[in-house]
Design a protein around this motif. Sequence first.
Motif, mmCIF file in Angstrom:
data_model
loop_
_atom_site.group_PDB
_atom_site.id
_atom_site.type_symbol
_atom_site.label_atom_id
_atom_site.label_comp_id
_atom_site.label_asym_id
_atom_site.label_seq_id
_atom_site.Cartn_x
_atom_site.Cartn_y
_atom_site.Cartn_z
ATOM 1 N N MET A 66 -1.176 -27.242 -34.124
ATOM 2 C CA MET A 66 -0.664 -26.413 -33.261
ATOM 3 C C MET A 66 -1.801 -26.095 -32.190
ATOM 4 S SD MET A 66 1.867 -23.459 -34.785
ATOM 5 C CE MET A 66 2.191 -22.597 -33.355
ATOM 6 N N ARG A 67 -2.858 -25.533 -32.995
ATOM 7 C CA ARG A 67 -3.785 -24.710 -32.136
ATOM 8 C C ARG A 67 -4.609 -25.945 -31.456
ATOM 9 N NH1 ARG A 67 -0.992 -20.511 -32.436
ATOM 10 N NH2 ARG A 67 -1.609 -18.807 -33.598
ATOM 11 N N ASN A 72 -0.319 -21.309 -28.375
ATOM 12 C CA ASN A 72 -1.015 -20.018 -28.808
ATOM 13 C C ASN A 72 0.399 -19.128 -29.148
ATOM 14 O OD1 ASN A 72 0.591 -19.391 -26.427
ATOM 15 N ND2 ASN A 72 -1.496 -18.687 -25.183
ATOM 16 N N THR A 73 1.268 -19.747 -29.781
ATOM 17 C CA THR A 73 2.425 -18.982 -30.407
ATOM 18 C C THR A 73 1.855 -18.185 -31.335
ATOM 19 O OG1 THR A 73 3.852 -21.015 -30.019
ATOM 20 C CG2 THR A 73 4.830 -19.167 -31.382
ATOM 21 N N PRO A 136 -7.469 -11.119 -22.833
ATOM 22 C CA PRO A 136 -7.606 -10.747 -24.239
ATOM 23 C C PRO A 136 -6.195 -10.651 -24.705
ATOM 24 C CG PRO A 136 -9.271 -9.368 -22.643
ATOM 25 C CD PRO A 136 -8.276 -10.350 -21.676
ATOM 26 N N ASN A 137 -5.238 -10.109 -23.759
ATOM 27 C CA ASN A 137 -3.893 -9.899 -24.506
ATOM 28 C C ASN A 137 -3.242 -11.232 -24.933
ATOM 29 O OD1 ASN A 137 -3.554 -7.185 -24.232
ATOM 30 N ND2 ASN A 137 -3.621 -7.397 -22.112
ATOM 31 N N THR A 138 -3.361 -12.583 -24.395
ATOM 32 C CA THR A 138 -3.101 -13.737 -24.716
ATOM 33 C C THR A 138 -3.930 -14.499 -25.542
ATOM 34 O OG1 THR A 138 -3.615 -14.702 -22.636
ATOM 35 C CG2 THR A 138 -1.589 -13.623 -22.718
ATOM 36 N N ARG A 139 -5.278 -14.092 -25.647
ATOM 37 C CA ARG A 139 -6.287 -14.940 -25.887
ATOM 38 C C ARG A 139 -6.480 -16.335 -25.591
ATOM 39 N NH1 ARG A 139 -5.956 -13.700 -32.600
ATOM 40 N NH2 ARG A 139 -6.242 -11.504 -32.622
ATOM 41 N N VAL A 149 -10.422 -22.812 -27.832
ATOM 42 C CA VAL A 149 -9.700 -21.919 -29.054
ATOM 43 C C VAL A 149 -10.858 -21.244 -29.862
ATOM 44 C CG1 VAL A 149 -8.264 -22.182 -30.835
ATOM 45 C CG2 VAL A 149 -8.001 -23.601 -29.005
ATOM 46 N N LEU A 150 -10.651 -20.066 -29.920
ATOM 47 C CA LEU A 150 -11.444 -19.030 -30.898
ATOM 48 C C LEU A 150 -10.751 -18.803 -32.224
ATOM 49 C CD1 LEU A 150 -12.760 -16.566 -28.171
ATOM 50 C CD2 LEU A 150 -13.717 -18.721 -29.039
#
Length: 219
Positions: A66-67, A72-73, A136-139, A149-150
């Motif tokens: 997924m990632r 980003n679910t 920041p809110n959705t990363r 991707v972090l």
Amino acid sequence: MRLLLVEDDHMIGESVLDILRAEHYAVDWVKDGLLADNLLRTEAYDLVLLDLGLPGMDGVDVLRAMRARKANTPVLITTARDAVDQRIAGLDAGADDYVLKPYDLGELLARVRALLRRATGRAEHRYEHMGVVIAPNTREVTVDGQAVVLSSREWAVLEPLLARPGAVLSRAQLEEKIFGWEDGILSNAVEVYIHGLRKKLGASLIQNVRGVGYMVPKA
Ligand code: CA
């Protein structure tokens, strides 16, 4: 809200399904990792409740896939209380939170609500600095337009710095943010994650303030 429940234990699955439906969530339930992977490639979910020990395909591999697709679910993993390594692997693979089995259904619901709130309360706030754009809110992170991707622990270090650009946080303050993700924290853990963040986001985003700590510059 549409949720995907991935759980191969029939009794656990039934009870979780019942309580989620009682809360009026739309829930699809699959008992196999491969099926889950297929569904996640074709269907849109607001949250995934993911068991890690699964037939067909391991839960951690489902999550990694997924990632890797930049999906980003929010993902809430469910693992046995003593499976610390599995939990760490899940968090490193991009899980947002975890619950320990056997779990309290009330706690499970609270965590589901918290993750959905976080994902749907997406503010428009964006941080931008020298080609790095972070929501920041959705990363969501991009570097020169490329998605990055972090890991959860990289976020745990970056988030408090981003919350107050220009403010310096000490190593101890940052350690507090990642403590709890694992039982024993390495003394150089913060440096390790900062190093990883710099590799992904560029060397200039997180600055050393000698003898004091770290900061991200004001955008
Ligand atoms: Ca299982």
